[in-house]
Scaffold this motif. Structure first.
Motif, PDB file in Angstrom:
ATOM      1  N   ASN A   7       0.958  -1.173  -0.164  1.00  0.00           N
ATOM      2  CA  ASN A   7      -0.110  -0.172  -0.073  1.00  0.00           C
ATOM      3  C   ASN A   7       0.905   1.227  -0.027  1.00  0.00           C
ATOM      4  OD1 ASN A   7      -2.415  -1.588   0.193  1.00  0.00           O
ATOM      5  ND2 ASN A   7      -2.406  -1.328   2.154  1.00  0.00           N
ATOM      6  N   LEU A   8       1.897   1.070   0.711  1.00  0.00           N
ATOM      7  CA  LEU A   8       2.904   2.421   0.604  1.00  0.00           C
ATOM      8  C   LEU A   8       3.910   2.371  -0.629  1.00  0.00           C
ATOM      9  CD1 LEU A   8       3.643   2.394   4.492  1.00  0.00           C
ATOM     10  CD2 LEU A   8       2.180   3.975   3.314  1.00  0.00           C
ATOM     11  N   GLY A   9       3.921   1.436  -1.336  1.00  0.00           N
ATOM     12  CA  GLY A   9       4.787   1.632  -2.504  1.00  0.00           C
ATOM     13  C   GLY A   9       6.147   1.343  -2.249  1.00  0.00           C
ATOM     14  N   PHE A  10       6.584   0.281  -1.164  1.00  0.00           N
ATOM     15  CA  PHE A  10       7.841  -0.019  -0.827  1.00  0.00           C
ATOM     16  C   PHE A  10       8.229  -0.865  -2.296  1.00  0.00           C
ATOM     17  CE2 PHE A  10       8.662   0.106   3.879  1.00  0.00           C
ATOM     18  CZ  PHE A  10       8.022   1.130   3.977  1.00  0.00           C
ATOM     19  N   SER A  11       9.604  -0.730  -2.626  1.00  0.00           N
ATOM     20  CA  SER A  11      10.467  -1.491  -3.574  1.00  0.00           C
ATOM     21  C   SER A  11      10.651  -3.036  -2.931  1.00  0.00           C
ATOM     22  CB  SER A  11      11.757  -1.046  -3.747  1.00  0.00           C
ATOM     23  OG  SER A  11      12.577  -0.823  -2.743  1.00  0.00           O
ATOM     24  N   LEU A  12      10.805  -3.668  -3.756  1.00  0.00           N
ATOM     25  CA  LEU A  12      10.888  -5.289  -3.462  1.00  0.00           C
ATOM     26  C   LEU A  12      12.070  -5.376  -2.525  1.00  0.00           C
ATOM     27  CD1 LEU A  12      10.307  -8.328  -3.729  1.00  0.00           C
ATOM     28  CD2 LEU A  12      11.763  -8.508  -5.664  1.00  0.00           C
ATOM     29  N   ALA A  13      13.151  -4.628  -2.842  1.00  0.00           N
ATOM     30  CA  ALA A  13      14.337  -4.959  -1.853  1.00  0.00           C
ATOM     31  C   ALA A  13      14.056  -4.076  -0.735  1.00  0.00           C
ATOM     32  CB  ALA A  13      15.416  -3.891  -2.581  1.00  0.00           C
ATOM     33  N   ALA A  14      13.284  -3.222  -0.552  1.00  0.00           N
ATOM     34  CA  ALA A  14      12.944  -2.383   0.893  1.00  0.00           C
ATOM     35  C   ALA A  14      11.947  -3.288   1.621  1.00  0.00           C
ATOM     36  CB  ALA A  14      12.321  -1.240   0.685  1.00  0.00           C
ATOM     37  N   THR A  15      11.132  -4.001   0.703  1.00  0.00           N
ATOM     38  CA  THR A  15      10.271  -4.972   1.521  1.00  0.00           C
ATOM     39  C   THR A  15      10.968  -6.071   2.172  1.00  0.00           C
ATOM     40  OG1 THR A  15       8.421  -4.432   0.038  1.00  0.00           O
ATOM     41  CG2 THR A  15       8.159  -6.411   1.273  1.00  0.00           C
ATOM     42  N   VAL A  16      11.796  -6.842   1.446  1.00  0.00           N
ATOM     43  CA  VAL A  16      12.610  -7.983   1.902  1.00  0.00           C
ATOM     44  C   VAL A  16      13.382  -7.360   3.044  1.00  0.00           C
ATOM     45  CG1 VAL A  16      14.326  -9.606   1.336  1.00  0.00           C
ATOM     46  CG2 VAL A  16      12.487  -9.347  -0.245  1.00  0.00           C
ATOM     47  N   ILE A  17      13.899  -6.197   2.879  1.00  0.00           N
ATOM     48  CA  ILE A  17      15.039  -5.937   4.057  1.00  0.00           C
ATOM     49  C   ILE A  17      14.276  -5.433   5.328  1.00  0.00           C
ATOM     50  CG2 ILE A  17      16.434  -3.992   4.683  1.00  0.00           C
ATOM     51  CD1 ILE A  17      17.633  -4.273   1.811  1.00  0.00           C
ATOM     52  N   VAL A  18      13.256  -4.857   5.168  1.00  0.00           N
ATOM     53  CA  VAL A  18      12.281  -4.399   6.507  1.00  0.00           C
ATOM     54  C   VAL A  18      11.631  -5.550   7.170  1.00  0.00           C
ATOM     55  CG1 VAL A  18      10.255  -3.016   7.311  1.00  0.00           C
ATOM     56  CG2 VAL A  18      11.764  -2.222   5.542  1.00  0.00           C
ATOM     57  N   ILE A  19      11.304  -6.526   6.296  1.00  0.00           N
ATOM     58  CA  ILE A  19      10.680  -7.604   7.053  1.00  0.00           C
ATOM     59  C   ILE A  19      11.783  -8.624   7.555  1.00  0.00           C
ATOM     60  CG2 ILE A  19       9.211  -9.741   6.726  1.00  0.00           C
ATOM     61  CD1 ILE A  19       7.556  -8.390   4.604  1.00  0.00           C
ATOM     62  N   ALA A  20      12.867  -8.749   7.033  1.00  0.00           N
ATOM     63  CA  ALA A  20      13.934  -9.569   7.352  1.00  0.00           C
ATOM     64  C   ALA A  20      14.427  -8.701   8.779  1.00  0.00           C
ATOM     65  CB  ALA A  20      15.060  -9.735   6.356  1.00  0.00           C
ATOM     66  N   ALA A  21      14.793  -7.561   8.672  1.00  0.00           N
ATOM     67  CA  ALA A  21      15.122  -6.749   9.785  1.00  0.00           C
ATOM     68  C   ALA A  21      14.374  -6.960  10.990  1.00  0.00           C
ATOM     69  CB  ALA A  21      15.671  -5.308   9.403  1.00  0.00           C
ATOM     70  N   ALA A  22      12.894  -6.593  10.782  1.00  0.00           N
ATOM     71  CA  ALA A  22      11.994  -6.805  11.747  1.00  0.00           C
ATOM     72  C   ALA A  22      12.133  -8.211  12.368  1.00  0.00           C
ATOM     73  CB  ALA A  22      10.580  -6.475  11.290  1.00  0.00           C
ATOM     74  N   ALA A  23      12.322  -9.280  11.558  1.00  0.00           N
ATOM     75  CA  ALA A  23      12.300 -10.611  12.552  1.00  0.00           C
ATOM     76  C   ALA A  23      13.553 -10.745  13.048  1.00  0.00           C
ATOM     77  CB  ALA A  23      12.177 -11.677  11.089  1.00  0.00           C
ATOM     78  N   ALA A  24      14.697 -10.336  12.370  1.00  0.00           N
ATOM     79  CA  ALA A  24      15.845 -10.364  13.077  1.00  0.00           C
ATOM     80  C   ALA A  24      16.311  -9.539  14.407  1.00  0.00           C
ATOM     81  CB  ALA A  24      16.979 -10.075  12.175  1.00  0.00           C
ATOM     82  N   LEU A  25      15.381  -8.290  14.469  1.00  0.00           N
ATOM     83  CA  LEU A  25      15.578  -7.701  15.647  1.00  0.00           C
ATOM     84  C   LEU A  25      15.279  -8.396  16.749  1.00  0.00           C
ATOM     85  CD1 LEU A  25      14.388  -4.276  14.234  1.00  0.00           C
ATOM     86  CD2 LEU A  25      16.764  -4.543  15.062  1.00  0.00           C
ATOM     87  N   GLY A  26      16.011  -8.082  17.935  1.00  0.00           N
ATOM     88  CA  GLY A  26      15.967  -8.803  19.160  1.00  0.00           C
ATOM     89  C   GLY A  26      16.478  -9.993  19.446  1.00  0.00           C
ATOM     90  N   ASP A  27      16.674 -10.762  18.347  1.00  0.00           N
ATOM     91  CA  ASP A  27      17.374 -12.016  18.646  1.00  0.00           C
ATOM     92  C   ASP A  27      18.528 -11.832  19.535  1.00  0.00           C
ATOM     93  OD1 ASP A  27      17.989 -14.669  18.533  1.00  0.00           O
ATOM     94  OD2 ASP A  27      18.099 -14.698  16.393  1.00  0.00           O
ATOM     95  N   ALA A  28      19.430 -11.052  18.985  1.00  0.00           N
ATOM     96  CA  ALA A  28      20.444 -10.353  19.780  1.00  0.00           C
ATOM     97  C   ALA A  28      19.992  -9.348  20.898  1.00  0.00           C
ATOM     98  CB  ALA A  28      21.649  -9.896  18.764  1.00  0.00           C
ATOM     99  N   GLY A  29      20.175  -9.842  21.968  1.00  0.00           N
ATOM    100  CA  GLY A  29      19.542  -8.849  23.170  1.00  0.00           C
ATOM    101  C   GLY A  29      18.464  -9.521  23.925  1.00  0.00           C
ATOM    102  N   SER A  30      17.639 -10.412  23.385  1.00  0.00           N
ATOM    103  CA  SER A  30      16.861 -11.298  24.055  1.00  0.00           C
ATOM    104  C   SER A  30      17.323 -12.142  25.233  1.00  0.00           C
ATOM    105  CB  SER A  30      16.004 -11.972  23.204  1.00  0.00           C
ATOM    106  OG  SER A  30      14.910 -12.726  23.839  1.00  0.00           O
ATOM    107  N   PRO A  31      16.661 -12.054  26.556  1.00  0.00           N
ATOM    108  CA  PRO A  31      17.304 -12.852  27.581  1.00  0.00           C
ATOM    109  C   PRO A  31      16.987 -14.498  27.097  1.00  0.00           C
ATOM    110  CG  PRO A  31      16.220 -10.856  28.575  1.00  0.00           C
ATOM    111  CD  PRO A  31      15.829 -10.913  26.893  1.00  0.00           C
ATOM    112  N   ALA A  32      15.857 -14.747  26.327  1.00  0.00           N
ATOM    113  CA  ALA A  32      15.597 -15.834  26.171  1.00  0.00           C
ATOM    114  C   ALA A  32      15.892 -16.436  24.563  1.00  0.00           C
ATOM    115  CB  ALA A  32      13.922 -16.079  26.197  1.00  0.00           C
TER     116      ALA A  32
END
Length: 433
Positions: free
Chosen positions: A362-387
């Motif tokens: 809906n916001l017109g993200f490019s394919l590259a931006a879509t993949v990077i944002v979703i990958a980063a959103a998933a990867a965020l917190g893996d480093a730093g999570s106590p669990a």
């Protein structure tokens, strides 16, 4: 206001606060899960039922860690770990940065070339602690180096665990309306690998470059002479090789570890009367990590049952206002909280993709931006999570002598040095691509 009282936001903040207040991670996870369930209007009885049933999600991982802990203890009893540490010491001499480089390479290899994940850490790190103490190497830098090697490969290298992560990304993004081939994912996510590298360099050469003193704690572990390789060492190496082979052939790490232990005891490399002692040492070494992973799976199940993810995304959409940068920042913010709570990037992808792909379209993200944002959103917190095993693994090795705190020496350093660069680079990707 709705966002502030979302069960995921409240429970993850509570989890972090409790851990910072030095409440045990296991208890912190349980308390936070109960609070999330209550906010999600689930009864206490049902919360505990969901929590306990969800623990089975990490049962295989927990069993793997305990058996591999016993295998690590067997290497210690034969003196093989001391020989390997001596060999590494002869290579690095007094160069602490070379040691960190070797550890990064070993961690990277554990994700693809020899996919044993964190199993190598309790085997290799404890015998190297004396060398680290001599070099006055800040163990927070070591924690960052290990976390980098455990996390970066699955983000940017299409092999081993990276192939699984990138396959999940491609499949889930495609299923939700934007076609992307598995083989193309790394063409975009390499950018996040650069972010991780920047974080590693800052941690090693800036944040934790100063010498730090540690005591040479005497570890009361029975060892044979380490003058040179003998028959028992070669058998132990063969057992390690068979552990890997069986794991790759059967896709079962517990079975691989069981075969390795069977070879060691079957050939009497270690006497049978030491079997109980070794298993106990294995539980002592990795049992805590195993139980945290079990409880983390229960916590994740409660979070999913509250419906907090969908309501959180719905609550932040009005704030995006059609602005790509604000939208990316908010999506990354939500991803950070989800992964911090669940403790796994892999399990976060299916949750986020179904919600984020339509927003990106809906916001017109490019394919590259879509993949990077979703990958980063998933990867965020893996480093730093106590669990997360990305933090639990390094702590299991570095705290072998009781001088490395899981929260202040592993979670906080890895959180700061990897999550911040990932957020910055993901937002840059929206601007650049």
């Amino acid at each position: 206001m709705e966002v502030l009282f979302n069960p995921i936001i409240v429970s993850v903040i509570l989890l972090c606060v409790l851990c910072l207040c030095k409440v045990n991670v296991l208890l912190s996870l349980m308390i936070s899960a109960i609070v999330a369930g209550i906010i999600g209007h689930i009864s206490i009885t049902e919360i505990m039922h969901i929590f306990i049933s969800g623990m089975g999600g990490n049962a295989e991982t927990a069993l793997s860690y305990i058996l591999l802990g016993a295998f690590a203890a067997s290497m210690t009893h034969t003196g093989l770990d001391a020989l390997l540490a001596k060999k590494i010491a002869s290579i690095i001499k007094s160069n602490k940065y070379l040691l960190l480089f070797i550890l990064v390479v070993m961690a990277v290899m554990s994700q693809n070339l020899i996919p044993v994940h964190i199993a190598f850490i309790p085997i290799m790190i404890p015998p190297l602690l004396a060398i680290m103490n001599k070099l006055k190497l800040d163990r927070r830098a070591v924690a960052c180096a290990l976390a980098y090697g455990l996390k970066t490969p699955y983000i940017m290298i299409p092999a081993g665990f990276g192939l699984i992560f990138q396959g999940l990304l491609a499949d889930n993004i495609t299923q939700n309306g934007i076609h992307v081939a598995k083989s193309d994912v790394w063409h975009y996510t390499w950018f996040l690998g650069v972010a991780m590298t920047v974080g590693l360099l800052i941690s090693v050469f800036v944040s934790y470059a100063k010498p730090r003193e540690y005591s040479d704690v005497n570890m009361d572990i029975e060892k044979e002479e380490v003058a040179g390789f003998n028959k028992n060492h070669y058998i132990t190496l063969f057992a390690a090789l068979m552990t890997l082979v069986v794991q790759l052939l059967t896709n079962s790490l517990p079975l691989g570890a069981l075969v390795g232990l069977s070879i060691i005891f079957g050939t009497k490399t270690i006497d049978h009367d030491k079997m109980d002692k070794l298993i106990n040492e294995g539980i002592g070494m990795m049992g805590y990590v195993a139980f945290v992973m079990l409880v983390a799976a229960g916590f994740a199940m409660v979070l999913k049952s509250t419906g907090g993810v969908e309501s959180l995304v719905s609550a932040i959409v009005p704030f995006m206002g059609g602005n790509k940068i604000i939208a990316a920042a908010l999506m990354l913010f939500v991803g950070l909280f989800i992964t911090m709570g669940i403790g796994t990037s892999f399990g976060t992808i299916p949750i986020l993709a179904v919600l984020y792909v339509p927003i990106c379209q809906n916001l017109g993200f490019s394919l590259a931006a879509t993949v990077i944002v979703i990958a980063a959103a998933a990867a965020l917190g893996d480093a730093g999570s106590p669990a997360s095993d990305t933090t639990l693994g390094p702590t299991a090795g570095l705290n072998f002598d009781g001088q490395h705190n899981h929260i202040t020496d592993t979670c906080i350093p890895t959180f700061l040095h990897f999550n911040i660069p990932l957020i910055v680079f993901a937002i840059l990707a929206v601007i650049m691509f």
